[in-house]
Motif scaffolding. Structure first.
Motif, PDB file in Angstrom:
ATOM      1  N   ALA A 106      -3.657  -0.413  -0.496  1.00  0.00           N
ATOM      2  CA  ALA A 106      -4.865  -0.209  -1.320  1.00  0.00           C
ATOM      3  C   ALA A 106      -5.361   0.988  -1.257  1.00  0.00           C
ATOM      4  O   ALA A 106      -6.223   1.773  -1.789  1.00  0.00           O
ATOM      5  CB  ALA A 106      -5.796  -1.420  -0.693  1.00  0.00           C
TER       6      ALA A 106
ATOM      7  N   VAL B 156      -3.635   3.671  -3.396  1.00  0.00           N
ATOM      8  CA  VAL B 156      -4.187   3.334  -4.954  1.00  0.00           C
ATOM      9  C   VAL B 156      -5.615   3.943  -4.973  1.00  0.00           C
ATOM     10  O   VAL B 156      -5.874   4.572  -5.991  1.00  0.00           O
ATOM     11  CB  VAL B 156      -4.127   1.675  -5.404  1.00  0.00           C
ATOM     12  N   GLU B 157      -6.417   3.668  -4.092  1.00  0.00           N
ATOM     13  CA  GLU B 157      -7.750   4.273  -4.374  1.00  0.00           C
ATOM     14  C   GLU B 157      -7.814   5.779  -4.218  1.00  0.00           C
ATOM     15  O   GLU B 157      -8.311   6.265  -5.051  1.00  0.00           O
ATOM     16  CB  GLU B 157      -8.509   3.842  -3.193  1.00  0.00           C
TER      17      GLU B 157
ATOM     18  N   LEU C 237       4.989  -6.173  -4.410  1.00  0.00           N
ATOM     19  CA  LEU C 237       3.446  -5.232  -4.100  1.00  0.00           C
ATOM     20  C   LEU C 237       2.499  -6.280  -3.818  1.00  0.00           C
ATOM     21  O   LEU C 237       2.084  -7.249  -4.362  1.00  0.00           O
ATOM     22  CB  LEU C 237       3.041  -4.980  -5.685  1.00  0.00           C
ATOM     23  N   ASN C 238       1.832  -5.813  -2.863  1.00  0.00           N
ATOM     24  CA  ASN C 238       0.501  -6.714  -2.273  1.00  0.00           C
ATOM     25  C   ASN C 238      -0.838  -5.836  -2.429  1.00  0.00           C
ATOM     26  O   ASN C 238      -0.972  -5.014  -1.543  1.00  0.00           O
ATOM     27  CB  ASN C 238       0.866  -6.989  -0.858  1.00  0.00           C
ATOM     28  N   PRO C 239      -1.744  -6.256  -3.392  1.00  0.00           N
ATOM     29  CA  PRO C 239      -2.850  -5.557  -3.427  1.00  0.00           C
ATOM     30  C   PRO C 239      -3.816  -5.540  -2.320  1.00  0.00           C
ATOM     31  O   PRO C 239      -4.678  -4.876  -1.965  1.00  0.00           O
ATOM     32  CB  PRO C 239      -3.360  -5.876  -4.600  1.00  0.00           C
ATOM     33  N   ARG C 240      -3.406  -6.809  -1.330  1.00  0.00           N
ATOM     34  CA  ARG C 240      -4.362  -6.602  -0.106  1.00  0.00           C
ATOM     35  C   ARG C 240      -3.961  -6.000   1.171  1.00  0.00           C
ATOM     36  O   ARG C 240      -4.145  -6.066   2.027  1.00  0.00           O
ATOM     37  CB  ARG C 240      -4.626  -8.443   0.159  1.00  0.00           C
TER      38      ARG C 240
ATOM     39  N   THR D 148       6.577  -2.317   0.774  1.00  0.00           N
ATOM     40  CA  THR D 148       5.167  -2.356   1.172  1.00  0.00           C
ATOM     41  C   THR D 148       5.196  -2.538   2.684  1.00  0.00           C
ATOM     42  O   THR D 148       4.984  -3.779   2.850  1.00  0.00           O
ATOM     43  CB  THR D 148       4.431  -3.216   0.317  1.00  0.00           C
TER      44      THR D 148
END
Length: 848
Positions: A680, A683-684, A672-675, A645
């Protein structure tokens, strides 16, 4: 001879000829000849061209009295070499004092005096947050004419245009001002990837070979305001009018509508949102948004219609129409597409007003020849190609379907008016509208089919949605243009009154934008395969037959040519020929600056992408991937592997998701860093486009081709907390085909490399160096372990080249800063490595 034969001989008309068309074709062939030979052979020089021209000219003068046919062939050669000489002088010959000779490939500080050529243009930064590792900034861009270069010990008089970019706003600078600029100058670099937009060539067509960047507005100082004379006064007035029109649009229209208004009236698309641009491009409606011959014709028609309302004669109609076209040309700052349309209209209207008949094909040839004399490099400009091919398509429709252009409806209406069943005005208007939509649909279809090879080569997109979209949007454009012209005119005196007209115009523009958004999503857009040269040649031959065969050609022959033409398009744009007949594995390491983008095509045509990102600009990396995908003959990506990432490994993927079909994206479970903005966005968009997201695990294999083994050489199994960097846990991918091995270690470092050393290396034929060629992570231990024959460094930083070259010596070492690198392995295991040349072709292969 009987009387009937005498009468037939008396009324027989001579066959019309179009010498201008022949001349422009020969002239264009000479230009293309010079572009090809001058970029590849050193012997192709100015002196050789002049000698050939004199030789052919003398031969023509001698033979024209004795061998007329041979003399005609020599005359054709004279015209072609004239084109070569003119292009060579314009494109290749650079005077000694040109500013390009004082700049290099690296940016160097300079102090330069120059003259402002045109008004500064404001360009907003529209890149999303995830698209670059560095914060973007708004810019002011305009061309300048260099005058004096101040060195530390002397001042040199220089010439040549420069593209000046200033970070932030710049006020108080007008056309004709003499300015002093302190900034960093560099020469434009050639395209480093096949098929992508060649920014350097596009600017070179405007005689711009050098760029100058200024970090602050304080670096630009006005030394002297422009002298007042007729030329400067005209430019000042034009700049004032354009600025005032922009202000009126900003005051009377919302921001999105104002940006579209600037594009439609002024030809300025810098304020358009990237999403709007993408929607119009994918829907096939970009020709409506970019000011071109269509807009010039519509504005001229509106002016002619005004003359009719005022009760003018046919001569005044022509004069008003030409005046409207001239106004459009002036407001668009004499842009080449508008100039070409204005020039063709000028010739046609001159023939009508002077009662001297001129064939449309002859006028088209004259207009093309004049354009090539003004700027011979326009031959390679996509706008020029599209403009003239669109006119050829319209001529083909007029010749092969004359009933489409006959005024049959008006004839029926006049006939019916003498009877009791005379239609009402509403019925007449409805029939006219139906006839107009029918014409628009058929002409749009013909233009789209004619332009598909050019659109495919330059934009890597086929959009048949443009046909129905144009049918619906063209009437809206015809209504919006007069609304915008009235808004701009009245707004000069009263913006409040202009708002009354601007409000309905805004809704029309929004309806156009909505149509573009609607047609940009659907099954009618796809990424085409690269068209084979011979298919293009056959297509051009059939297209010429479609246009230049006489009207009396029989229907079976017309149908046969048209069917063959469509079949060639289907074959050429289909991905199947390339994927079936290329039984080899090909891997391309693209030049995307500091980042990774490794595209691999399996022998069965399936595609996998190892990382896709750039520290500088993810959108640029996406365009490079899309162009290479089309060049490889594929129109989708079956798998993407994101090694870890980091921005420079993934920020191109969200843009790719909007452009091409993607089946599966494999993620690294570690770190994995959702921020993370880029992750992000992935994924969207994966949810929006129904793309599979999966975690890779140790010893996983990605099965795309039964002959190719694609496996994870190293990969984490679960997320780790409190990671400051996940470089050492990067996914390391290995590819094996025909006893050849390729390794993609991403940014693996530290303990990650130590874990690799615990296993035996098979010895790699092709290696993308870890961490873009970092000195820290390219150690002697790694070099010995990998045992690679060919090593590629995917970086924009050339520091440490000496160390890395010595470290991996005597292996083949390549940097993507010089251009993309490709490795091809055939079924017998023969490995070939090539690099994209600055003259836009793959270099001489290095065989192992």
């Amino acid at each position: 001879m009987n009387p009937l034969e005498q009468n037939e001989g008396a009324i027989r008309k001579p066959t019309p000829r179009s010498p201008a068309l022949v001349v422009v074709i020969l002239f264009a062939c000479g230009i293309a000849l010079d572009r090809f030979f001058s970029s590849r052979f050193d012997f192709w020089r100015w002196e050789l061209l002049v000698f050939l021209e004199l030789l052919l000219l003398i031969g023509w003068l001698i033979l024209q009295r004795f061998q007329s046919q041979l003399a005609l062939i020599l005359l054709c050669g004279v015209i072609s070499i004239c084109g070569s000489i003119w292009h060579h002088w314009f494109w290749e010959l650079i005077p000694p004092n040109h500013i390009r000779n004082f700049a290099g490939e690296e940016a160097t500080p300079v102090r330069l005096e120059a003259i402002v050529v045109s008004e500064p243009t404001w360009k907003e930064n529209q890149l999303p947050e995830f698209a670059s590792a560095w914060p973007g900034s708004d810019r002011t861009i305009f061309p300048i004419q260099s005058e004096q270069l101040h060195l530390h010990d002397r001042t040199i008089s220089v010439s040549g245009r420069i593209r000046l970019t200033v970070s932030g706003p710049l006020n108080g600078v007008q056309t004709g001002d003499r300015i002093l600029v302190i900034g960093k100058m560099r020469n434009l670099q050639p395209n480093r990837n096949p098929g992508t937009y060649d920014f350097a060539e596009a600017l070179r067509r405007d005689s711009v070979l050098t760029t100058l960047f200024c970090e602050h507005a304080e670096g630009v100082q006005v030394l002297k305001k422009a002298d007042i004379h007729i030329v400067s006064w005209f430019h000042r007035c034009l700049d004032t009018v354009r600025i005032r029109i922009r202000e009126v649009f900003q005051q009377t229209l919302p921001s999105e509508s104002a940006a579209m208004a600037n594009a439609l009236i002024l030809g300025d698309r810098t304020q358009l949102d990237d999403e709007v641009n993408t929607a119009f491009r994918r829907s096939g409606l970009m020709h409506l948004l970019s000011i071109s011959g269509l807009h010039v014709a519509l504005i001229g028609a509106l002016a002619g219609w005004l003359a009719c309302l005022l009760g003018g004669t046919s001569r005044s109609f022509n004069q008003f129409t030409l005046a409207g076209m001239t106004l459009a040309w002036i407001l668009a700052e004499f842009r080449p597409p508008v100039f070409r349309a204005w020039l063709l209209g000028l010739m046609l209207f001159w023939s009508w007003t002077s009662f001297r008949k001129i064939r449309t094909v002859q006028a088209l040839g004259l207009a093309g020849w004049i354009c090539l004399i003004v700027n011979p490099s326009w031959l390679f400009d996509v706008g020029t190609q599209l403009s003239f091919l669109a006119i050829v398509a319209i001529l083909g429709c007029w010749k092969w379907m004359p009933s489409l252009f006959r005024n049959q409806i008006e004839t029926k209406l006049l006939t019916s008016e003498s009877t009791s069943d005379s239609p009402s005005s509403i019925q007449r208007g409805f029939r006219h509208a139906i006839h107009f939509l029918k014409q628009t649909a058929i002409i749009s279809l013909a233009i789209t089919l004619f332009l598909l090879p050019i659109l495919t080569a330059h934009f890597h997109l086929v959009s048949l949605a443009g046909i129905p979209a144009t049918v619906l949007a063209l009437p809206l454009l015809a209504i919006a243009l007069p609304g915008l012209i009235l808004t701009a005119t009245i707004g000069f005196f009263s913006p409040a009154i202009a708002s009354l007209i601007a409000t309905p115009t805004h809704y029309i523009l929004m309806l156009m934008s909505g149509l573009a958004e609607l047609f940009s999503r659907g099954p009618l857009q796809w990424l085409p395969a690269g068209i084979n040269f011979w298919i293009v040649a056959c297509f051009c031959l059939l297209a010429g037959l479609l246009v230049f065969l006489p009207k009396q050609t029989g229907i079976p022959l017309k149908a046969g040519i048209s069917t063959s033409w469509c079949l060639l398009l289907v074959i050429g744009l289909s991905p199947f020929p390339s994927s079936i007949f290329h039984q080899s594995l090909e891997c391309r390491v693209l030049s995307v600056g500091h980042g990774n983008a490794c595209l691999m095509r399996c022998p069965n045509g399936r595609i996998i992408l190892f990382d896709a990102g750039s520290m500088e600009n993810g959108r640029f990396a996406s365009s490079a991937i899309t162009a290479s995908l089309s060049d490889l003959g594929c129109n989708r990506i079956d798998a993407i592997v994101i090694s870890h990432t980091d921005t420079d490994h993934l920020n191109a993927i969200p843009f790719l998701m909007d452009e091409i079909p993607i089946h599966t994206i494999f993620l690294n479970p570690v770190g994995l860093n959702p921020r993370h903005p880029g992750l992000a966005a992935i994924v969207e968009k994966a949810g929006e486009h129904h793309i599979n997201l999966r975690y890779l695990q140790p010893e996983d294999e990605i099965r795309l081709d039964k002959k190719v083994r694609i496996s994870t050489r190293q990969c984490g199994s679960s997320p780790l907390s409190h990671l400051t960097s996940d470089n050492e846990h990067s996914i390391v991918m290995e590819v094996e085909y025909a006893d050849r091995h390729l390794l993609f270690p991403a940014d693996v470092s530290g303990d990650g490399q130590e874990r690799l050393f615990e296993e035996t290396s098979p010895g790699y034929d092709f290696l993308v160096a870890p961490h873009h060629g970092s000195i820290k992570d390219n150690t002697l231990d790694f070099s010995k372990w990998a045992g690679a024959e060919n090593i590629v460094f995917s970086t924009g930083d050339e520091n440490g080249q000496g160390y890395l070259t010595e470290l991996y010596s005597p292996q083949q070492v390549l940097w993507t800063t010089a251009g993309a690198v490709r490795c091809r392995i055939d079924a017998q295991g023969h490995c070939t490595v090539e690099q994209w040349h600055r003259n836009q072709y793959w270099g001489i292969p290095l065989e192992n």
